[in-house]
Design an enzyme around this catalytic site. Structure first.
Site, PDB file in Angstrom:
ATOM      1  N   HIS A  36       0.858  -1.195   0.000  1.00  0.00           N
ATOM      2  CA  HIS A  36       0.000   0.000   0.000  1.00  0.00           C
ATOM      3  C   HIS A  36       0.888   1.236   0.000  1.00  0.00           C
ATOM      4  CE1 HIS A  36      -3.955   2.009   1.442  1.00  0.00           C
ATOM      5  NE2 HIS A  36      -3.099   2.985   1.125  1.00  0.00           N
ATOM      6  N   ASN A  40       2.441   9.309  -5.708  1.00  0.00           N
ATOM      7  CA  ASN A  40       2.592  10.754  -5.494  1.00  0.00           C
ATOM      8  C   ASN A  40       2.679  11.144  -4.018  1.00  0.00           C
ATOM      9  OD1 ASN A  40       2.410  12.654  -8.110  1.00  0.00           O
ATOM     10  ND2 ASN A  40       1.353  10.715  -8.476  1.00  0.00           N
ATOM     11  N   PRO A 122      -3.908   7.312 -12.605  1.00  0.00           N
ATOM     12  CA  PRO A 122      -3.572   7.909 -13.895  1.00  0.00           C
ATOM     13  C   PRO A 122      -4.306   9.248 -14.064  1.00  0.00           C
ATOM     14  CG  PRO A 122      -4.148   5.599 -14.148  1.00  0.00           C
ATOM     15  CD  PRO A 122      -4.509   5.988 -12.746  1.00  0.00           C
ATOM     16  N   ARG A 123      -3.546  10.264 -14.476  1.00  0.00           N
ATOM     17  CA  ARG A 123      -4.095  11.617 -14.639  1.00  0.00           C
ATOM     18  C   ARG A 123      -3.825  12.101 -16.044  1.00  0.00           C
ATOM     19  NH1 ARG A 123      -0.643  15.001 -11.617  1.00  0.00           N
ATOM     20  NH2 ARG A 123       0.286  13.118 -10.731  1.00  0.00           N
ATOM     21  N   ASP A 161      -9.937   7.595  -8.056  1.00  0.00           N
ATOM     22  CA  ASP A 161     -10.314   8.530  -6.992  1.00  0.00           C
ATOM     23  C   ASP A 161     -11.791   8.352  -6.662  1.00  0.00           C
ATOM     24  OD1 ASP A 161     -11.050  11.105  -5.623  1.00  0.00           O
ATOM     25  OD2 ASP A 161      -8.901  11.429  -5.958  1.00  0.00           O
ATOM     26  N   GLY A 192      -8.588   8.318  -2.261  1.00  0.00           N
ATOM     27  CA  GLY A 192      -9.041   9.702  -2.352  1.00  0.00           C
ATOM     28  C   GLY A 192      -9.768  10.166  -1.112  1.00  0.00           C
ATOM     29  N   HIS A 219      -9.855   1.533  -0.131  1.00  0.00           N
ATOM     30  CA  HIS A 219      -9.661   2.228   1.147  1.00  0.00           C
ATOM     31  C   HIS A 219     -10.965   2.106   1.918  1.00  0.00           C
ATOM     32  CE1 HIS A 219      -6.087   3.745  -0.715  1.00  0.00           C
ATOM     33  NE2 HIS A 219      -5.749   4.425   0.365  1.00  0.00           N
ATOM     34  N   GLU A 222     -11.710   4.432   6.858  1.00  0.00           N
ATOM     35  CA  GLU A 222     -10.645   5.290   7.395  1.00  0.00           C
ATOM     36  C   GLU A 222     -11.196   6.199   8.482  1.00  0.00           C
ATOM     37  OE1 GLU A 222      -7.564   7.235   4.584  1.00  0.00           O
ATOM     38  OE2 GLU A 222      -9.109   6.404   3.279  1.00  0.00           O
ATOM     39  N   ASP A 299       2.079   6.742   2.392  1.00  0.00           N
ATOM     40  CA  ASP A 299       2.655   7.905   1.699  1.00  0.00           C
ATOM     41  C   ASP A 299       3.967   8.267   2.392  1.00  0.00           C
ATOM     42  OD1 ASP A 299       0.253   8.932  -0.098  1.00  0.00           O
ATOM     43  OD2 ASP A 299      -0.590   8.400   1.834  1.00  0.00           O
TER      44      ASP A 299
HETATM   45  P1  IMP Z   1      -1.238   9.030  -6.726  1.00  0.00           P
HETATM   46  O1  IMP Z   1      -2.391   8.085  -6.867  1.00  0.00           O
HETATM   47  O2  IMP Z   1       0.073   8.466  -7.169  1.00  0.00           O
HETATM   48  O3  IMP Z   1      -1.536  10.356  -7.384  1.00  0.00           O
HETATM   49  O4  IMP Z   1      -1.045   9.286  -5.161  1.00  0.00           O
HETATM   50  C1  IMP Z   1      -1.693  10.306  -4.437  1.00  0.00           C
HETATM   51  C2  IMP Z   1      -3.170  10.029  -4.224  1.00  0.00           C
HETATM   52  O5  IMP Z   1      -3.340   8.910  -3.366  1.00  0.00           O
HETATM   53  C3  IMP Z   1      -3.913  11.157  -3.506  1.00  0.00           C
HETATM   54  O6  IMP Z   1      -4.447  12.083  -4.385  1.00  0.00           O
HETATM   55  C4  IMP Z   1      -5.034  10.433  -2.795  1.00  0.00           C
HETATM   56  O7  IMP Z   1      -6.127  10.320  -3.658  1.00  0.00           O
HETATM   57  C5  IMP Z   1      -4.509   9.043  -2.594  1.00  0.00           C
HETATM   58  N1  IMP Z   1      -4.177   8.771  -1.189  1.00  0.00           N
HETATM   59  C6  IMP Z   1      -2.970   8.790  -0.608  1.00  0.00           C
HETATM   60  N2  IMP Z   1      -3.070   8.462   0.701  1.00  0.00           N
HETATM   61  C7  IMP Z   1      -4.369   8.222   0.926  1.00  0.00           C
HETATM   62  C8  IMP Z   1      -5.105   7.842   2.097  1.00  0.00           C
HETATM   63  O8  IMP Z   1      -4.593   7.650   3.201  1.00  0.00           O
HETATM   64  N3  IMP Z   1      -6.449   7.723   1.941  1.00  0.00           N
HETATM   65  C9  IMP Z   1      -7.077   7.909   0.757  1.00  0.00           C
HETATM   66  N4  IMP Z   1      -6.415   8.264  -0.344  1.00  0.00           N
HETATM   67  C10 IMP Z   1      -5.083   8.418  -0.256  1.00  0.00           C
HETATM   68 ZN    ZN Z   2      -3.717   4.973   1.074  1.00  0.00          ZN
END
Ligand code: IMP
Ligand code: ZN
Length: 360
Positions: A36, A40, A122-123, A161, A192, A219, A222, A299
């Protein structure tokens, strides 16, 4: 990283590891699996500042950016999601995605992670020529490069998301289905902002992903009072569930009976204040109840943590000796989404060799 009252565990550490330094060394050396980690959210401030340096001449607005430490006093979950507005400004093109992916994977590898299912959303950025497809393909190409070096084995999960429309969620699921043949994409995730709306809106996308042989992780719980969502998520039959800090006992029991592992993100929960202290983290119940779980960072860039330190904290609080920590890390092999039996055999061999050389 000093959020643990270390003095309380001094005697245990001395007896089982010699010193805190030796404990830390053991946790780094221990082969580990990361299931997990959001790309980003895993970027260190150092990498962020390097991106600013590389780009500020051509994009002068970036000169005002400076990333020091993401976490300010009184930080809580509501402060977490807006951080990505800044991060996404810096990772809005393919070259930057390539750069962060290489750095993040190298850092995981240096931390003794031997297998990772990295996840990312993906963006697209039309102005900069980035599409969801090129975003995912770039990650696959970096991952192939990293896999060739042989220090760490990497697979990819595409995140969706929570605030997406069903159409957007389906777009990512279809992308994952099309990219499955790469052998790198193994599943999809729902992440998200917890305020992003009811899961039921995008649930069909995850059911479709499952039908098409993709792994699914969500997720879950939480925050408190999410019973309706939790039941909807359970009914998708996910392969794993992230966080679960407020998950009800009946769903925990279902997860245990069905070997659905919880991706537990200890420091992330403490910093976002969804759990009060390390000592009261639900992982103590997981151990008591025989709940399948895997220790993860979530993260690492934002929370200034690494997987070794998460193992160290877990080990200290539960008074786990070397062999017990090893067993916890080895069990994670059972929870990977990748269905490649040869890969699983290879992972078991890595863990067995570590045991022979370090624990007998
Ligand atoms: P990415 O998917 O590589 O852009 O990583 C960042 C994204 O992961 C953020 O915009 C969140 O949507 C998601 N994210 C990171 N940590 C968490 C969390 O603890 N809960 C929910 N979403 C998370
Ligand atoms: Zn997460």
């Amino acid at each position: 990283m000093e959020r643990l009252d270390k003095a309380k565990y001094d005697d245990f550490v001395k007896e089982n590891y010699g010193s805190w330094e030796e404990f830390r060394e053991y946790c780094v050396k221990l082969p580990k699996i990361e299931l997990h980690a959001h790309l980003n959210g895993s970027i260190t401030p150092k990498t962020m500042n390097e991106l600013i340096e590389q780009r500020k001449d051509k994009e002068p607005d970036l000169a005002n950016f400076s990333v020091k430490n993401y976490i300010q006093p009184n930080f809580q979950l509501e402060d977490f999601f807006p951080l990505f507005n800044t991060v996404y400004r810096l990772t809005d093109n393919i070259k930057s995605i390539e750069y962060i992916a290489r750095n993040v994977l190298e850092e995981f590898s240096n931390d003794g992670v031997r297998y990772i299912e990295l996840r990312s959303t993906p963006r697209k950025n039309t102005e900069k020529g980035m599409t969801k497809q090129s975003y995912a393909e770039t990650l696959i190409s970096v991952i192939n490069e990293v896999n060739k070096k042989g220090n760490i084995i990497v697979r990819l999960i595409l995140s969706i998301d929570r605030k997406s429309t069903l159409e957007e969620a389906m777009e990512t699921v279809n992308l994952a289905i099309n990219l499955k043949s790469s052998g790198i994409v193994v599943g999809v995730d729902m992440c998200g902002n917890t305020n992003g709306g009811a899961f039921s809106r995008i649930k069909p996308a995850f059911e479709y992903a499952k039908k098409n042989g993709l792994g699914v992780t969500l997720h879950v719980a939480e925050i408190p009072n999410s019973r309706e969502d939790n039941l909807e998520m359970k009914s998708v039959l996910p392969d794993r569930m992230g966080h679960c800090t407020y998950l009800e006992d009946d769903i925990l029991k279902w997860a245990k009976d069905n070997k659905v592992a919880i991706e537990t993100c200890i420091t992330s929960n403490i910093i976002c204040r969804t759990v009060k202290s390390y000592e009261t983290h639900p992982f103590t119940d997981y151990i008591k109840n025989g709940q399948p779980f895997t220790i993860c960072t979530d993260d690492k860039g934002v929370f200034n943590c690494d997987l070794s330190n998460e193992y160290l904290i877990f080990g200290a609080i539960n008074n786990y000796n070397k062999k017990q920590l090893f067993e916890i890390s080895k069990k994670s092999i059972n929870y990977i989404m990748c269905k490649d039996n040869e890969l699983k055999r290879k992972l078991k061999e890595i863990w067995d060799n570590f045991e022979i050389n370090n624990l007998n």
